[in-house]
Design an enzyme around this catalytic site. Structure first.
Site, PDB file in Angstrom:
ATOM      1  N   ARG A  38      61.879  57.397 -26.188  1.00 24.42           N
ATOM      2  CA  ARG A  38      63.149  56.664 -25.952  1.00 24.42           C
ATOM      3  C   ARG A  38      63.511  55.831 -27.358  1.00 24.42           C
ATOM      4  O   ARG A  38      62.648  55.106 -27.991  1.00 24.42           O
ATOM      5  CB  ARG A  38      62.956  55.688 -24.930  1.00 24.42           C
ATOM      6  CG  ARG A  38      64.408  54.759 -24.541  1.00 24.42           C
ATOM      7  CD  ARG A  38      64.219  53.875 -23.534  1.00 24.42           C
ATOM      8  NE  ARG A  38      62.790  52.712 -23.306  1.00 24.42           N
ATOM      9  CZ  ARG A  38      62.905  52.093 -22.230  1.00 24.42           C
ATOM     10  NH1 ARG A  38      63.375  52.120 -21.257  1.00 24.42           N
ATOM     11  NH2 ARG A  38      62.048  51.869 -22.095  1.00 24.42           N
ATOM     12  N   HIS A  48      63.213  49.608 -15.841  1.00 20.62           N
ATOM     13  CA  HIS A  48      61.661  49.190 -16.125  1.00 20.62           C
ATOM     14  C   HIS A  48      60.501  50.283 -15.968  1.00 20.62           C
ATOM     15  O   HIS A  48      61.010  50.396 -14.284  1.00 20.62           O
ATOM     16  CB  HIS A  48      61.748  47.860 -15.919  1.00 20.62           C
ATOM     17  CG  HIS A  48      62.711  47.264 -16.478  1.00 20.62           C
ATOM     18  ND1 HIS A  48      63.332  45.905 -16.113  1.00 20.62           N
ATOM     19  CD2 HIS A  48      62.162  46.263 -17.524  1.00 20.62           C
ATOM     20  CE1 HIS A  48      64.291  45.705 -16.517  1.00 20.62           C
ATOM     21  NE2 HIS A  48      63.520  45.522 -17.963  1.00 20.62           N
ATOM     22  N   TYR A  78      69.516  43.336 -29.447  1.00 16.88           N
ATOM     23  CA  TYR A  78      68.234  41.882 -28.338  1.00 16.88           C
ATOM     24  C   TYR A  78      67.495  41.007 -28.726  1.00 16.88           C
ATOM     25  O   TYR A  78      67.667  39.645 -28.235  1.00 16.88           O
ATOM     26  CB  TYR A  78      67.940  43.055 -27.224  1.00 16.88           C
ATOM     27  CG  TYR A  78      67.358  41.690 -25.668  1.00 16.88           C
ATOM     28  CD1 TYR A  78      67.944  41.560 -25.616  1.00 16.88           C
ATOM     29  CD2 TYR A  78      65.930  42.260 -26.212  1.00 16.88           C
ATOM     30  CE1 TYR A  78      66.783  40.851 -24.354  1.00 16.88           C
ATOM     31  CE2 TYR A  78      65.234  41.318 -24.712  1.00 16.88           C
ATOM     32  CZ  TYR A  78      66.198  40.311 -24.352  1.00 16.88           C
ATOM     33  OH  TYR A  78      65.576  39.656 -23.558  1.00 16.88           O
ATOM     34  N   ASN A 122      56.326  42.048 -20.976  1.00 19.15           N
ATOM     35  CA  ASN A 122      56.328  43.190 -19.664  1.00 19.15           C
ATOM     36  C   ASN A 122      56.502  42.310 -18.414  1.00 19.15           C
ATOM     37  O   ASN A 122      55.611  42.391 -17.587  1.00 19.15           O
ATOM     38  CB  ASN A 122      55.990  44.009 -19.813  1.00 19.15           C
ATOM     39  CG  ASN A 122      56.161  44.994 -20.778  1.00 19.15           C
ATOM     40  OD1 ASN A 122      56.205  44.744 -22.013  1.00 19.15           O
ATOM     41  ND2 ASN A 122      57.492  46.600 -20.659  1.00 19.15           N
ATOM     42  N   TYR A 160      65.816  38.466 -12.106  1.00 16.19           N
ATOM     43  CA  TYR A 160      64.679  38.165 -11.352  1.00 16.19           C
ATOM     44  C   TYR A 160      63.642  37.374 -11.480  1.00 16.19           C
ATOM     45  O   TYR A 160      62.796  36.871 -10.847  1.00 16.19           O
ATOM     46  CB  TYR A 160      64.176  39.595 -12.373  1.00 16.19           C
ATOM     47  CG  TYR A 160      62.997  40.464 -11.941  1.00 16.19           C
ATOM     48  CD1 TYR A 160      62.307  39.664 -11.118  1.00 16.19           C
ATOM     49  CD2 TYR A 160      62.268  40.773 -13.263  1.00 16.19           C
ATOM     50  CE1 TYR A 160      60.426  40.730 -10.748  1.00 16.19           C
ATOM     51  CE2 TYR A 160      60.706  40.783 -13.004  1.00 16.19           C
ATOM     52  CZ  TYR A 160      60.338  40.885 -11.625  1.00 16.19           C
ATOM     53  OH  TYR A 160      58.606  41.259 -11.936  1.00 16.19           O
TER      54      TYR A 160
HETATM   55  N1  UFG Z   1      59.107  54.411 -19.685  1.00 11.97           N
HETATM   56  C1  UFG Z   1      58.621  55.282 -19.194  1.00 11.97           C
HETATM   57  N2  UFG Z   1      60.014  55.953 -18.068  1.00 11.97           N
HETATM   58  C2  UFG Z   1      60.890  55.354 -17.954  1.00 11.97           C
HETATM   59  C3  UFG Z   1      61.121  53.546 -18.539  1.00 11.97           C
HETATM   60  C4  UFG Z   1      59.983  53.115 -19.314  1.00 11.97           C
HETATM   61  O1  UFG Z   1      58.643  56.777 -19.813  1.00 11.97           O
HETATM   62  O2  UFG Z   1      61.692  55.377 -17.048  1.00 11.97           O
HETATM   63  C5  UFG Z   1      58.449  53.743 -20.763  1.00 11.97           C
HETATM   64  C6  UFG Z   1      58.914  52.943 -21.704  1.00 11.97           C
HETATM   65  O3  UFG Z   1      58.777  53.788 -23.006  1.00 11.97           O
HETATM   66  C7  UFG Z   1      57.863  51.871 -22.537  1.00 11.97           C
HETATM   67  C8  UFG Z   1      57.584  52.035 -21.049  1.00 11.97           C
HETATM   68  O4  UFG Z   1      57.463  52.264 -20.078  1.00 11.97           O
HETATM   69  O5  UFG Z   1      56.764  52.048 -23.193  1.00 11.97           O
HETATM   70  C9  UFG Z   1      58.139  49.696 -20.189  1.00 11.97           C
HETATM   71  O6  UFG Z   1      59.150  50.093 -20.531  1.00 11.97           O
HETATM   72  P1  UFG Z   1      59.868  48.953 -20.066  1.00 11.97           P
HETATM   73  O7  UFG Z   1      61.323  49.336 -20.097  1.00 11.97           O
HETATM   74  O8  UFG Z   1      59.671  48.456 -18.345  1.00 11.97           O
HETATM   75  O9  UFG Z   1      59.901  48.220 -20.620  1.00 11.97           O
HETATM   76  P2  UFG Z   1      59.835  48.116 -22.571  1.00 11.97           P
HETATM   77  O10 UFG Z   1      58.566  47.685 -22.943  1.00 11.97           O
HETATM   78  O11 UFG Z   1      60.733  48.597 -23.529  1.00 11.97           O
HETATM   79  O12 UFG Z   1      61.067  46.496 -22.080  1.00 11.97           O
HETATM   80  C10 UFG Z   1      60.425  45.343 -22.000  1.00 11.97           C
HETATM   81  C11 UFG Z   1      61.352  44.426 -21.636  1.00 11.97           C
HETATM   82  C12 UFG Z   1      62.733  43.853 -23.182  1.00 11.97           C
HETATM   83  C13 UFG Z   1      62.298  43.465 -24.024  1.00 11.97           C
HETATM   84  C14 UFG Z   1      60.701  44.063 -24.027  1.00 11.97           C
HETATM   85  C15 UFG Z   1      59.852  43.540 -25.506  1.00 11.97           C
HETATM   86  O13 UFG Z   1      62.365  45.218 -20.664  1.00 11.97           O
HETATM   87  O14 UFG Z   1      63.368  42.896 -22.327  1.00 11.97           O
HETATM   88  O15 UFG Z   1      59.820  44.647 -22.464  1.00 11.97           O
HETATM   89  O16 UFG Z   1      58.525  44.517 -25.565  1.00 11.97           O
HETATM   90  F1  UFG Z   1      62.674  42.840 -24.652  1.00 11.97           F
END
Ligand code: UFG
Length: 329
Positions: A281, A190, A142, A171, A12
């Site tokens: 989560r 994501h 990670y 993000n 990506y």
């Molecule tokens: N979320 C939901 N529902 C979903 C998926 C995500 O509510 O189905 C929420 C998560 O709880 C979070 C937000 O949306 O609050 C963003 O979640 P993402 O999974 O899109 O991204 P993350 O912030 O968890 O993770 C990203 C990158 C990681 C990195 C991290 C660092 O994907 O690789 O940011 O902050 F490590």
């Protein structure tokens, strides 16, 4: 014009850098095992070598065949949740592949190295926006694996003069504004692609992970940064490496809650995002927002697609035009 090696260049974020390099006429060689990457993400004229970074012999051959001006290293295991089920694999694979690559670069005399790092290095931050010199205390394997790589690279600088830029992405979201490439993960975890997929009827309804965080609307706040702006930052840090190794945060400095992202998708797409409210989560910090002040000051980087609506608009256009992504699974 330069010659660059991009590992994970079919993935990506990596594929957006490959486009940026190819668009300005550089020679690009991609090494990608295509576990997550897609052949269709790599443009014509760019050499794609399908290989695992663990194959050091192949890597040696690649360095013997080209004279690279720099290495951009994207290929890695990168799912936070998975890293907490299989921490040793994350630490081992990310560390050994990254340092094996750095070793091959040093041996070939290529002394500029740009690493995809992560905001996960900061764990639960003490200060928001998170400054570039904030305490490093990952709360997942990670993030720890990337921290170990960053440390290894500093030793490679001290001993071998390998200049490294570690870019700590917040993000990554959005898609190429020209619609040529976009986000296609399997599994997809994501928020932005899941919300868009739910609105388009391509994915099941979204679950909002947690509504009791200490934030104005109770959902987590993140700093969404456009993938094209990420690519631009990679180009800018190259010049800066002449002065020594650097560590930068890469975000817009503005946080949006999960609810605000859902609203943006509904606004841009003109249809509702089917969703339900669920529990938190595990491992999600309440707020992660970057201060990219040092990056801006030292390289002149400024986001061109900093608005959440720009991010969602480009992502929506890609998913609507490519309902099956690259269609290769
Ligand atoms: N979320 C939901 N529902 C979903 C998926 C995500 O509510 O189905 C929420 C998560 O709880 C979070 C937000 O949306 O609050 C963003 O979640 P993402 O999974 O899109 O991204 P993350 O912030 O968890 O993770 C990203 C990158 C990681 C990195 C991290 C660092 O994907 O690789 O940011 O902050 F490590």
């Amino acid at each position: 014009m330069g010659c660059y090696l991009v590992t994970g260049g079919a993935g990506y974020v990596g594929s957006h850098l490959v486009r940026a390099l190819a668009d300005r006429g550089d020679t690009v060689v991609v090494v990608d095992d295509l576990r997550q990457g897609h052949r269709g993400a790599v443009p014509e004229g760019v050499e794609l070598i399908r290989s695992d970074l663990a194959d050091r012999k192949r890597l040696g051959e690649v360095f013997a065949s080209w004279r690279f001006d720099a290495v951009f290293h994207f290929a890695a295991l990168s799912l936070v949740g998975e890293s907490m089920r299989d921490p040793l694999r994350y630490c081992m694979e990310n560390l050994s592949n990254s340092l094996g690559l750095a070793d091959a670069a040093v041996k070939a005399g290529c002394l500029r190295f740009v690493l995809s790092s992560t905001a996960a290095l900061f764990g639960d931050p003490e200060q928001v926006p998170i400054p570039e010199d904030a305490r490093l205390a990952p709360t997942n394997a990670y993030g720890e694996s990337k921290l170990m790589v960053e440390k290894g690279l500093l030793w490679a600088d001290r001993v071998h003069g390998l200049r490294s830029a570690c870019l700590r992405y917040f993000n990554a979201a959005g898609a190429d504004p020209e619609g040529r490439i976009g986000e296609d993960h399997e599994p997809e975890t994501h928020l932005v692609p899941l919300a868009i997929g739910a609105a388009l009827g391509l994915r099941p309804p979204l679950t909002v992970f947690g509504t009791d965080y200490p934030t104005p609307d109770g959902t987590c706040i993140r700093d969404y940064v456009h993938v094209t702006d990420l690519a631009d930052a990679h180009l800018r840090v190259l010049d800066r490496l002449e002065q020594g190794s650097v560590r930068y945060n890469l975000g817009n400095g503005t946080g949006y809650s999960v609810r605000q992202v859902i609203e943006a998708v509904e606004r841009i797409g003109g249809r509702p995002v089917p969703h339900s409210l669920g529990p938190r989560r595990a491992g999600d910090p309440a707020v992660l927002v970057a201060s990219s002040e040092r990056l801006q000051r030292e390289t002149g980087w400024l986001p061109r697609f900093g608005a959440l609506d720009d991010i969602v608009r480009t992502a929506w256009a890609w998913h609507a035009a490519h309902p099956r992504g690259y269609g290769d699974r």
